[in-house]
Design a protein around this motif. Structure first.
Motif, PDB file in Angstrom:
ATOM      1  N   THR A 190       0.822  -1.219   0.000  1.00  0.00           N
ATOM      2  CA  THR A 190       0.000   0.000   0.000  1.00  0.00           C
ATOM      3  C   THR A 190       0.855   1.268   0.000  1.00  0.00           C
ATOM      4  O   THR A 190       0.342   2.369   0.121  1.00  0.00           O
ATOM      5  CB  THR A 190      -0.935   0.052   1.228  1.00  0.00           C
ATOM      6  N   VAL A 191       2.144   1.083  -0.122  1.00  0.00           N
ATOM      7  CA  VAL A 191       3.007   2.255  -0.220  1.00  0.00           C
ATOM      8  C   VAL A 191       3.249   2.556  -1.693  1.00  0.00           C
ATOM      9  O   VAL A 191       3.543   1.639  -2.468  1.00  0.00           O
ATOM     10  CB  VAL A 191       4.340   2.031   0.516  1.00  0.00           C
ATOM     11  N   ALA A 192       3.059   3.795  -2.066  1.00  0.00           N
ATOM     12  CA  ALA A 192       3.260   4.170  -3.464  1.00  0.00           C
ATOM     13  C   ALA A 192       4.248   5.320  -3.541  1.00  0.00           C
ATOM     14  O   ALA A 192       4.493   6.017  -2.551  1.00  0.00           O
ATOM     15  CB  ALA A 192       1.935   4.580  -4.091  1.00  0.00           C
ATOM     16  N   CYS A 193       4.807   5.454  -4.723  1.00  0.00           N
ATOM     17  CA  CYS A 193       5.739   6.557  -4.935  1.00  0.00           C
ATOM     18  C   CYS A 193       5.428   7.233  -6.259  1.00  0.00           C
ATOM     19  O   CYS A 193       5.203   6.555  -7.270  1.00  0.00           O
ATOM     20  CB  CYS A 193       7.171   6.035  -4.918  1.00  0.00           C
ATOM     21  N   ILE A 194       5.386   8.557  -6.237  1.00  0.00           N
ATOM     22  CA  ILE A 194       5.227   9.308  -7.489  1.00  0.00           C
ATOM     23  C   ILE A 194       6.523  10.063  -7.738  1.00  0.00           C
ATOM     24  O   ILE A 194       6.954  10.871  -6.913  1.00  0.00           O
ATOM     25  CB  ILE A 194       4.069  10.316  -7.399  1.00  0.00           C
ATOM     26  N   SER A 195       7.130   9.769  -8.853  1.00  0.00           N
ATOM     27  CA  SER A 195       8.382  10.427  -9.203  1.00  0.00           C
ATOM     28  C   SER A 195       8.175  11.237 -10.473  1.00  0.00           C
ATOM     29  O   SER A 195       7.403  10.842 -11.348  1.00  0.00           O
ATOM     30  CB  SER A 195       9.475   9.379  -9.416  1.00  0.00           C
ATOM     31  N   GLY A 196       8.863  12.364 -10.552  1.00  0.00           N
ATOM     32  CA  GLY A 196       8.704  13.229 -11.717  1.00  0.00           C
ATOM     33  C   GLY A 196       9.069  12.544 -13.007  1.00  0.00           C
ATOM     34  O   GLY A 196       8.493  12.793 -14.054  1.00  0.00           O
ATOM     35  N   GLN A 240      -1.623   3.633   1.595  1.00  0.00           N
ATOM     36  CA  GLN A 240      -1.522   4.026   2.999  1.00  0.00           C
ATOM     37  C   GLN A 240      -0.371   5.004   3.221  1.00  0.00           C
ATOM     38  O   GLN A 240      -0.332   5.709   4.223  1.00  0.00           O
ATOM     39  CB  GLN A 240      -1.337   2.781   3.882  1.00  0.00           C
ATOM     40  N   ALA A 241       0.562   4.973   2.309  1.00  0.00           N
ATOM     41  CA  ALA A 241       1.662   5.942   2.398  1.00  0.00           C
ATOM     42  C   ALA A 241       2.112   6.279   0.989  1.00  0.00           C
ATOM     43  O   ALA A 241       2.108   5.427   0.105  1.00  0.00           O
ATOM     44  CB  ALA A 241       2.820   5.375   3.199  1.00  0.00           C
ATOM     45  N   LEU A 242       2.455   7.562   0.806  1.00  0.00           N
ATOM     46  CA  LEU A 242       2.844   8.007  -0.533  1.00  0.00           C
ATOM     47  C   LEU A 242       4.114   8.847  -0.444  1.00  0.00           C
ATOM     48  O   LEU A 242       4.220   9.736   0.404  1.00  0.00           O
ATOM     49  CB  LEU A 242       1.701   8.842  -1.140  1.00  0.00           C
ATOM     50  N   LEU A 243       5.041   8.529  -1.308  1.00  0.00           N
ATOM     51  CA  LEU A 243       6.257   9.339  -1.410  1.00  0.00           C
ATOM     52  C   LEU A 243       6.160  10.144  -2.708  1.00  0.00           C
ATOM     53  O   LEU A 243       5.827   9.584  -3.756  1.00  0.00           O
ATOM     54  CB  LEU A 243       7.502   8.456  -1.448  1.00  0.00           C
ATOM     55  N   ILE A 244       6.468  11.420  -2.630  1.00  0.00           N
ATOM     56  CA  ILE A 244       6.411  12.241  -3.850  1.00  0.00           C
ATOM     57  C   ILE A 244       7.765  12.911  -4.062  1.00  0.00           C
ATOM     58  O   ILE A 244       8.266  13.612  -3.184  1.00  0.00           O
ATOM     59  CB  ILE A 244       5.345  13.344  -3.758  1.00  0.00           C
ATOM     60  N   SER A 245       8.326  12.673  -5.227  1.00  0.00           N
ATOM     61  CA  SER A 245       9.622  13.275  -5.524  1.00  0.00           C
ATOM     62  C   SER A 245       9.572  13.982  -6.869  1.00  0.00           C
ATOM     63  O   SER A 245       9.152  13.385  -7.870  1.00  0.00           O
ATOM     64  CB  SER A 245      10.692  12.166  -5.546  1.00  0.00           C
ATOM     65  N   GLU A 246       9.988  15.220  -6.907  1.00  0.00           N
ATOM     66  CA  GLU A 246      10.066  15.997  -8.152  1.00  0.00           C
ATOM     67  C   GLU A 246       8.750  15.948  -8.923  1.00  0.00           C
ATOM     68  O   GLU A 246       8.761  15.860 -10.145  1.00  0.00           O
ATOM     69  CB  GLU A 246      11.217  15.479  -9.041  1.00  0.00           C
ATOM     70  N   ALA A 255      -8.605  12.517  -3.079  1.00  0.00           N
ATOM     71  CA  ALA A 255      -7.935  11.225  -2.969  1.00  0.00           C
ATOM     72  C   ALA A 255      -6.753  11.329  -2.011  1.00  0.00           C
ATOM     73  O   ALA A 255      -6.525  10.461  -1.169  1.00  0.00           O
ATOM     74  CB  ALA A 255      -7.478  10.759  -4.345  1.00  0.00           C
ATOM     75  N   PHE A 256      -6.023  12.432  -2.134  1.00  0.00           N
ATOM     76  CA  PHE A 256      -4.858  12.622  -1.254  1.00  0.00           C
ATOM     77  C   PHE A 256      -5.270  12.680   0.204  1.00  0.00           C
ATOM     78  O   PHE A 256      -4.559  12.214   1.079  1.00  0.00           O
ATOM     79  CB  PHE A 256      -4.122  13.914  -1.641  1.00  0.00           C
ATOM     80  N   VAL A 262       1.779  11.055   3.871  1.00  0.00           N
ATOM     81  CA  VAL A 262       2.377  11.533   2.616  1.00  0.00           C
ATOM     82  C   VAL A 262       3.730  12.175   2.916  1.00  0.00           C
ATOM     83  O   VAL A 262       3.845  13.022   3.798  1.00  0.00           O
ATOM     84  CB  VAL A 262       1.459  12.556   1.903  1.00  0.00           C
ATOM     85  N   VAL A 263       4.737  11.716   2.194  1.00  0.00           N
ATOM     86  CA  VAL A 263       6.072  12.302   2.332  1.00  0.00           C
ATOM     87  C   VAL A 263       6.418  13.006   1.037  1.00  0.00           C
ATOM     88  O   VAL A 263       6.260  12.448  -0.043  1.00  0.00           O
ATOM     89  CB  VAL A 263       7.130  11.211   2.607  1.00  0.00           C
ATOM     90  N   SER A 264       6.867  14.263   1.146  1.00  0.00           N
ATOM     91  CA  SER A 264       7.279  14.986  -0.049  1.00  0.00           C
ATOM     92  C   SER A 264       8.783  15.243   0.019  1.00  0.00           C
ATOM     93  O   SER A 264       9.325  15.540   1.079  1.00  0.00           O
ATOM     94  CB  SER A 264       6.535  16.321  -0.136  1.00  0.00           C
TER      95      SER A 264
END
Lengths: 259, 731, 220, 58, 412
Positions: free
Chosen positions: B153-159, B437-443, B459-460, B466-468
């Motif tokens: 349930t951990v996701a990551c959004i990268s630029g 359940q947790a989201l990492l956002i980078s760039e 949704a957020f 959420v970690v940015s």
């Protein structure tokens, strides 16, 4: 006069409007190079300082025949007659001047007391008044260029053809025991930055400089030539309507005049 | 009291004498002079410090363009960003955003220390914490989820997906036990699917625009920031010099259209149909490159399909383009020695319709320009990151094996690598707890750049943690629980693989130009630290002591040359067999009822408005014309001849309500003859709510008015517009 | 202007009782007082006195180096002038305390060891609006340092730095003499002094307004 | 304004302009000086003896 | 209370009434002072001027008050040089009005410039080729002359006149007043003209640009002429207003009529010259730069052709005709109408020559922009009016301004 100053230069620009994409790089390159201030709201273009301003020209026709073209407008460094450019002769405190050596309209910001007569005289709106104190957000003063002084509130400023770059190029030349500088050693910030390569800068009097030939292009024109301002910025456009938009014509005058 | 005559006289004389003496002393004159000099040196007018001048080369990371930079420094200050001479991408030129990059570096919008949220989500209330605290808290939250068996349930959004930092993030997720690494999709992703489907290989497209002699652009903003912007500006200038014909197909007369030799305002959304109409003529008249196409997989079916469905006279109604125009366009295109057809609307920051991409690519195949000079180059994905696969523990194995939340790689969308656009819906439609359940956002700044921003924010709100990693206080960082600020561009070392449609891609090295200005940490180092804190096999997957060590090892023999030159060439193109298609994809139409919403709203891109993860700089906003933004109000371009009902008359500058099925906003009207009647052009890149006073609160974010349109073929967001109406502002 | 004087009665002009003498006395008093204020007190008040952070002996150093002033005040490769030396130039010799002087010890302890630059006050510092090219004057123009800077190179101690409280300028710009009169070329460093020499030498006399130098010769 | 100022040039424009200016200033200055001195003298009873005659002007 | 200061043989309102008057006008003055301080401390961002309207309300106000203050120099010229003796009965007031106008003009200039503390550079670093330099020099010198002309009037205050030195000084100044008046006329001629030259020399601004002789454009002469014509009209107008307010006749009709007659002929000749100038400019000068007359007046909501008709015909030809006819001058209403129109006309001329010069776009792709002054600009423009009213009030109360007042208003 010393020998090295005998040959008068005439720095000028040729801007190819067919290549200009209106991207605005020249404007920002100029602002970054010359410590031009900014405010939170710059949408009132009548009090927004942009030494280099890109105008959008339209042909006035309806969809789908509408056409437009961008036109970057730096200071024209008008020569007028023998250096009597519109703004120089009107300045009451001799804060702006025309140099026969370089053809550049120079200015002492600390001499200017803000009467704005030069702005009234300039038909190109190339002169800007510092209505506000120049303020940079905390920390951003670190990006200021020490080669150009920051102008205080209450005075007029304009494009200098990045004259400080000429001064620096000359310093380097002197250090290397040269008296003359190469074409590439002195280029304005806008010329250097233009991603389209639309701007060419150099000595209009020097046959070895690119501008010398480019200005002879049959599609070359200058803004408001009829006023006798004798500007040093040339434009090239293959579109007739753009060339015609560079000056005022009476209704009865044939549009063919400027072919 | 009567002043005696003598006293009066004495005082008078004394004053007169004093005045005379003062006038004869330097006092008044020097004071007058000094006061004027004081105005010349007001202490509140900055005086930039002089010093040693040096130049440091680096690579720009503000957009995918990958330009080489030469940064002028005075002592330890960076004072000017210039383009690097001799760099293969930009050779000295530089775009408006890159030029103003120092304003991002030194600007007030930077996140200066790690932050922890203290107020409600999105309120923007944070407190400063130390790096140790911040990393420990993130590791603890992630560790707890993993212990509960919720690692997937951990996701990551990268630029982006390329480069070591995104790959480190992906590796972290893998070793941790989640398949949900997502990158922000662009037209590159749509092209990747296209190449997969039409050549059967994983590859990136390169466009040899410099050598093309006829350019047919289906709405690509060639000089609006498409591809690698500076490179495209230079190509455009070369075309002008060589008098090469560019035809722009677009409903709005963009800068590209204005520079093109011919502008064809096709109905919005009909570009793919038009492309196949051109293909029809080429096939019908035998104008295609027979040696390239005859015998290619699916060619005969394609030929028949196009012949049956796309005769120019049949598509005229859909495209609004006359038969003759299509015929002559096809003939010109086919007659050129090295024609090229481009697609990807505007800057290509949103992927777009698969149907359209494939139709346009089919034109390139018909013209026989694949892997030919002046044509489309098929380039392999970069391979320089060759780390050993991380060893997975039991939780990780189970976690990575679970299906992706966004459905990428599933049976429905087998070719997609990530489908970020599907994430908000997946979260909102899920029953019970959020699947994330947790989201990492980078760039990345999904809370601003994704379509239907309201839904994204909703949704957020459902994601508990959420970690940015953002360097800037953007909309997504503002909605985060913890911010682990990255060094900004020019402060950090990073590899920059640049494809962006280059025919000869490069790998660049962004070198730090100045020391980090604030208490920030390289995201690469932050990821390694997180991995180490999570321990065991996760820690073992990150054997490097620092990001720099990792990068050095990864680049191997390229390290030295990159340090010296800042760029090396990437791989050359690869063989690509042709595979034609028939009816695999459908056109994407604008959402909304035509009767209720008489207009079509289309966002448009401008090079003067940064619309991605990076927000506009003050200098950039300063160049935005007053026909786009006036005070804090945004202007939308409308043709004065547009029919908009009796109740509303269009007038320049008039305030109106712009309503779409997704939302409404108050805007002002800018009447323009440069746009097709019935279309509303909305600038992309305004309407920020975060950042500083130089950006926040100006205009409307067009993504709030537009919903995502899932492409049936790729699953990517193919939205290009939405139906809309204008109405009077209710008082 | 009067038109009604005609109707006026005669007015007494008697002053009498020595008031005239008083008037003259007080006039002189006022005159002298204000002259003292203007010439003596005012300059004292106008300038603040600042001691350099540490003393420096030019005379001693110039004896130890090979290339005179340029040994420490050198040109960079791009032709720009380095100005007052940075710590790294001094460190070569002053890593450790040399000799007995108290300033030397302070220099090493407070600046060299912590790597802190010495905040020197610069006597000849021109204001922000001025562009001055040392290389143009020294290399191209063949001038010596003394012409503008005087005999500072022969001094064994640094003089007190005087700063104008209003303008922030060093007193050396206006000149020691409050009336602005100079006797030596290095007594003053105002625009007129630059221009005087430029006119004499015929440098850049290209202005359309004055026939002298245009603004951008010396201003930025 | 004065010959020792940077902007001063010995040319026709300056001679005409500054000539006119200094001419006017001189007249004003001399006129006022005359009035002041004469007034002091009149008051002190020097010269005309302090009594002016009212028929000498209108 | 203040009766000792009031001239002998005249009646003035009660001190209380006078104080109320001072209080009301003083409040307006303070409002202006507040706005002035805002402009000085915060800068010219307090105004609505911008890079297109670099000269705006203030410069118009400046040019207008200087034109209206022209009554002082021209009446002085007529009285002392030409020898029109009757005018001695109005010259004091003309001088006072001139003094107010010129001091106001200098104050406005000090607010208008961006760097008031550097204002003296205009003298020190003078560029003699600039019309503004000429304006500054002549304006300040002429202000000095006006002060010299006003000073003896102050010294004639009942109490001051008792001081022998003051009495003698005033007397001596009066003796050589013709010299000062001549110098004033000379200075005025040039600075009124150079104000006309300000826009006349702008060859980059075809609306303002005029050909001319040597360095002087035609507007140079037109401005001097119009100031000489309309300045006395303003003097008459203010005199009439003062008579209305004080409810007393202060100047005899023959004096007013003489001044009106001269003004009328000046105005008549001026307006002929102005029409010739307009015609030449519209048919020769402007077309050579690509404009014809209506290009300057169309395409904008404000600066329409009406402005030309109003200035030249209604406020030029009409008052000239009234004033040159004897029946026109004799009719109280017609005379008043004529002087009002003339005052409006010259003010409008200055407006056009400042604001419209700025407003007309020169680059073909540029647009007309409108300008509305901010309250700070309005307040600072009202400030000199309030100051003028106060100075007139004080001068009228305590100084023998009107020599005929006693005769016309005998106290029983």
């Amino acid at each position: 006069m010393n020998k090295e100053h005998n040959k008068a230069k005439k720095f000028g620009m040729v801007i190819d409007l067919d290549k200009c994409t209106g991207c605005g790089s020249c404007m920002v390159a100029c602002m970054a190079e010359n410590n031009v201030p900014f405010k939170a709201d710059e949408t009132n273009k009548l009090d927004s300082i942009t030494w280099m301003r890109v105008y959008k020209l339209t042909n006035g026709k309806s969809f789908p025949d509408a056409d437009f073209c961008y036109l970057p407008r730096p200071c024209m460094h008008c020569e007028g007659e023998h250096g009597h450019s519109p703004c120089v002769s009107v300045c009451p405190a001799t804060a702006t001047d025309y140099s026969h050596e370089t053809g550049i309209v120079s200015q002492i910001y600390t001499r200017c007391f803000g009467c704005r007569y030069c702005m009234a005289a300039c038909p190109y709106h190339a002169r800007y008044f510092n209505w506000w104190d120049p303020v940079w957000p905390e920390g951003m003063e670190k990006s200021l260029n020490p080669n150009v002084s920051v102008r205080m509130r209450g005075i007029v400023e304009k494009c200098s053809f990045c004259y400080h770059r000429y001064q620096l190029a000359k310093e380097k030349a002197y250090y290397e025991d040269r008296r003359e500088i190469e074409e590439q050693e002195y280029q304005t910030a806008c010329t250097q930055a233009c991603p389209a390569g639309a701007i060419t800068f150099g000595d209009l009097n020097n046959p070895e400089h690119a501008v010398h030939e480019l200005k002879k292009n049959p599609n070359a024109f200058r803004l408001l030539e009829r006023l006798g301002t004798n500007p040093k910025v040339y434009y090239i456009s293959s579109r007739e309507w753009v060339r015609l938009a560079g000056d005022n014509y009476l209704r009865q005058e044939g549009k063919s005049e400027k072919n | 009291m009567k002043v005696s005559r003598r006293t009066f006289l004495s005082i008078g004389s004394f004053i007169v004498g004093g005045a005379a003496g003062t006038a004869l002393s330097p006092l008044p004159w020097k004071l007058t002079d000094d006061l004027s000099i004081w105005t010349q040196n007001w202490p509140w007018t900055p005086k930039p410090e002089r010093g040693d001048v040096s130049y440091v080369n680096s690579v720009c990371t503000l957009c995918p363009g990958g330009c080489g930079l030469s940064v002028r420094k005075v002592n330890d200050r960076a004072v000017k960003i210039e383009g690097m001479k001799g760099h293969p991408v930009n050779d000295g030129g530089i775009c408006i955003l890159g030029l103003s990059g120092l304003q991002l570096l030194y600007g007030p919008t930077r996140v200066k220390t790690p932050l922890k949220r203290v107020g409600e989500r999105g309120q923007g209330k944070f407190k400063k914490i130390s790096w140790d605290e911040a990393l420990a808290e993130a590791a603890e939250k992630l560790g707890a989820l993993r212990a509960e068996g919720k690692s997937h349930t951990v996701a990551c959004i990268s630029g982006s997906a390329g480069g070591t930092v995104p790959q480190l993030l992906k590796r972290l997720l893998t070793a941790y036990g989640s398949p949900n690494f997502m990158s922000v999709p662009t037209m590159q992703d749509a092209y990747a699917v296209t190449l997969k489907q039409m050549h059967g290989i994983d590859a990136c497209p390169g466009f040899d625009v410099e050598n093309a002699d006829f350019v047919l652009s289906f709405g690509s903003g060639i000089i609006e920031g498409w591809g690698s912007p500076v490179r495209m500006f230079k190509a455009n200038s070369a075309w002008q010099d060589k008098k090469i014909k560019v035809v722009q197909i677009e409903s709005n007369k963009s800068n590209t259209a204005a520079k093109a030799a011919k502008w064809i305002p096709a109905r919005p959304g009909s570009e793919g149909v038009l492309a196949l109409g051109i293909a029809h003529v080429m096939l019908r008249d035998g104008l295609y490159k027979k040696e390239a196409c005859d015998g290619a997989a699916g060619f005969e079916d394609f030929k028949k399909w196009v012949a049956d469905n796309y005769a120019p006279e049949n598509i005229a109604a859909a495209t609004g383009i006359q038969k003759e125009t299509v015929e002559s366009l096809a003939k010109e295109f086919a007659a050129a020695a090295s024609p090229i057809a481009l697609c990807g609307r505007g800057q290509g920051r949103t992927p777009g319709s698969q149907y359209e991409f494939m139709a346009v690519h089919a034109l390139n195949m018909l013209a026989g320009n694949i892997n030919k000079a002046g044509g489309v180059q098929i380039i392999p994905e970069p391979k320089y990151i060759a780390w050993t696969e991380p060893e997975l523990d039991e939780i990780a194995q189970k976690g990575t094996a679970s299906p992706r939340i966004d459905g990428a790689g599933s049976e429905t969308y087998p070719h997609a690598k990530s489908l970020l656009n599907r994430l908000p819906q997946a979260i909102l439609t899920a029953e019970g707890a959020s699947p994330v359940q947790a989201l990492l956002i980078s760039e990345a700044n999904p809370c601003y750049t994704l379509s239907d921003t309201q839904a994204v924010k909703k949704a957020f709100a459902k994601i508990p943690f959420v970690v940015s990693f953002s360097s800037y206080m953007d909309e997504s960082a503002q909605n985060a629980d913890i911010i682990l600020p990255n060094h900004a561009c020019l402060e950090r070392l990073e590899d920059v693989p640049t494809f962006a449609g280059l025919s000869k891609p490069v790998i660049g090295l962004s070198k730090p130009v100045i020391k980090p200005q604030f208490d920030t940490k390289h995201t690469g180092d932050a990821v390694i630290a997180l991995a180490k804190a999570l321990g065991d096999k996760i820690a073992a997957a990150f054997p490097w002591e620092s990001y720099e060590a990792c990068l050095k090892e990864t680049l191997g023999d390229k390290w030295e040359i990159l340090n010296e030159k800042c760029f090396v060439a990437a791989e050359e193109n690869i063989e690509a067999p042709l595979q034609f298609f028939t009816q695999e994809c459908k056109t994407v139409s604008a959402e909304g009822d035509e009767k209720q919403y008489p207009f079509v709203l289309m966002p448009y891109d401008s090079i003067r408005l940064a619309n991605g993860f990076i927000g506009n700089t003050p200098f950039l906003t300063k160049t935005v014309p007053d026909t786009v933004l006036k005070k804090n109000e945004m202007l939308v371009a409308v043709n004065p001849k547009s029919a908009c009902g009796d109740s509303l008359s269009l007038k320049e500058g008039r305030s109106v309500m712009l309503t779409t099925p997704k939302g409404s906003a108050k805007v002002r009207v800018h009447l323009s003859e440069e746009i097709m009647p019935g279309v509303i052009a909305v600038p992309r890149g305004l309407g920020h709510t975060a950042y500083d006073k130089y950006l926040a609160g100006k205009g409307v974010n067009c993504n709030e008015l537009i919903g995502p349109a899932e492409d049936a073929g790729s699953g990517l967001d193919a939205v290009w517009g939405i139906r809309a109406k204008l109405s009077n502002v209710s008082i | 202007m009067s038109t009604s004087v005609d109707q006026k009665k005669e007015v007494s002009t008697e002053v009498g009782d020595g008031a005239g003498g008083f008037a003259i006395l007080f006039f002189l008093l006022g005159l002298v007082a204000s002259l003292i204020v203007g010439w003596v007190a005012f300059p004292k008040l106008l300038y603040s006195q600042k001691n350099q952070p540490i003393d420096f002996n030019h005379e001693l150093h110039i004896g130890l180096v090979d290339e005179g002033c340029e040994s420490c005040h050198f040109f960079r490769e791009d032709g720009t002038y380095s100005g007052v030396p940075k710590l790294e130039q001094c460190i070569g010799c002053h890593e450790e305390v040399q000799g007995q002087s108290k300033d030397e010890a302070v220099f090493v302890e407070q600046y060299v060891k912590p790597g802190r630059e010495v905040p020197w006050f610069i006597y000849a510092k021109q204001p922000e609006c001025v562009f001055f090219s040392h290389v143009a004057h020294v290399k191209a123009g063949g001038m010596d340092c003394v012409t503008c800077h005087g005999h500072i190179g022969e001094s064994s101690s640094l003089k007190v730095y005087e700063e104008n409280r209003i303008t922030g300028y060093s007193r050396d710009i206006w000149g020691k003499n409050i009336s602005g009169i100079k006797t030596n070329t290095y007594d003053r460093m105002k625009m007129d002094d630059c221009s005087e020499c430029h006119v004499k030498k015929g440098v850049n006399q290209s202005s359309v307004q004055t026939g002298k130098g245009a603004c951008f010769v010396c201003h930025k | 304004m004065f010959p020792f100022i940077f902007e001063w040039v010995w040319d026709m424009s300056h001679i005409v302009f500054m000539g006119g200016l200094w001419y006017a200033l001189t007249i004003i200055g001399l006129g006022m000086t005359y009035c002041l001195i004469k007034a002091i003298a009149d008051t002190a009873g020097i010269g005309s003896g302090g009594h002016h005659h009212h028929d000498d002007h209108h | 209370m203040d009766s000792a200061l009031i001239p002998e043989g005249v009646k003035r309102c009660s001190p209380a009434k006078f104080l109320i008057f001072l209080g009301v006008v003083g409040a307006v003055l303070l409002w202006g002072v507040f706005a002035m301080l805002l402009c000085w401390i915060k800068g010219l961002n307090q105004t609505n001027m911008n890079d297109y309207y670099g000269f705006a309300l203030w410069i118009w106000a400046d040019l207008a008050v200087i034109a209206l203050g022209g009554g002082a120099f021209f009446t002085g010229f007529l009285r002392y040089i030409i020898g029109k003796d009757e005018l001695k009965n109005i010259i004091n007031y003309a001088v006072l009005i001139g003094f107010i106008c010129y001091s106001s003009a200098l104050l406005i200039l000090a607010i208008d410039i961006g760097q008031p503390l550097r204002g003296w550079f205009i003298f020190w670093h003078a560029n003699v080729h600039s019309m503004l330099t000429e304006v500054a020099f002549c304006l300040s010198c002429y202000f000095g002359v006006l002060t010299i002309e006003y000073l003896p009037l102050i010294l004639e205050n009942r109490q001051l006149d008792r001081v022998p030195f003051f009495h003698n000084l005033s007397h001596n100044m009066h003796e050589i007043m013709a010299v000062f008046a001549a110098t004033g006329a000379f200075l005025s001629f040039f600075h009124q003209g150079s104000l006309g030259g300000v826009s006349g020399v702008l060859f980059g601004r075809p609306f303002g640009y005029r050909e001319g002789v040597f360095i002087w454009p035609w507007t140079f002469f037109l401005f001097t002429w119009s100031a000489a014509a309309c300045g006395p009209c303003f003097t008459i107008l203010i005199t009439k207003i003062t008579e209305k307010v004080t409810q007393k006749k202060l100047v005899k009709d023959n004096v007013i009529e003489l001044l009106a007659k001269i003004s009328g002929w000046m105005l008549a000749t001026y307006i002929i010259a102005k029409i010739l100038d307009t015609w030449y400019w519209a048919s020769v000068t402007a077309p050579s730069k690509g404009f014809w007359l209506l290009d300057f007046y169309s395409n904008n909501p404000f600066y329409g052709p009406w402005i030309l008709v109003l200035e030249v015909i209604i406020c030029g030809v009409l008052p000239a005709l009234i004033l040159i006819t004897e029946s026109g001058r004799k009719s109280k209403t017609a005379l008043l109408l004529a002087v009002i129109l003339a005052v409006i006309g010259v003010s409008l001329n200055r407006w056009v020559m400042v604001l419209q010069v700025m407003a007309v776009p020169v680059m073909p792709f540029d647009s007309w922009y409108m300008y509305f002054p901010s309250w700070q600009e309005i307040a600072t423009t009202v400030l000199p009016v309030a100051y003028g009213v106060i100075l007139i009030g004080l001068s009228h109360r305590y100084l023998p301004i009107f020599p005929q007042e006693k005769e016309l208003n005998p106290i029983d």
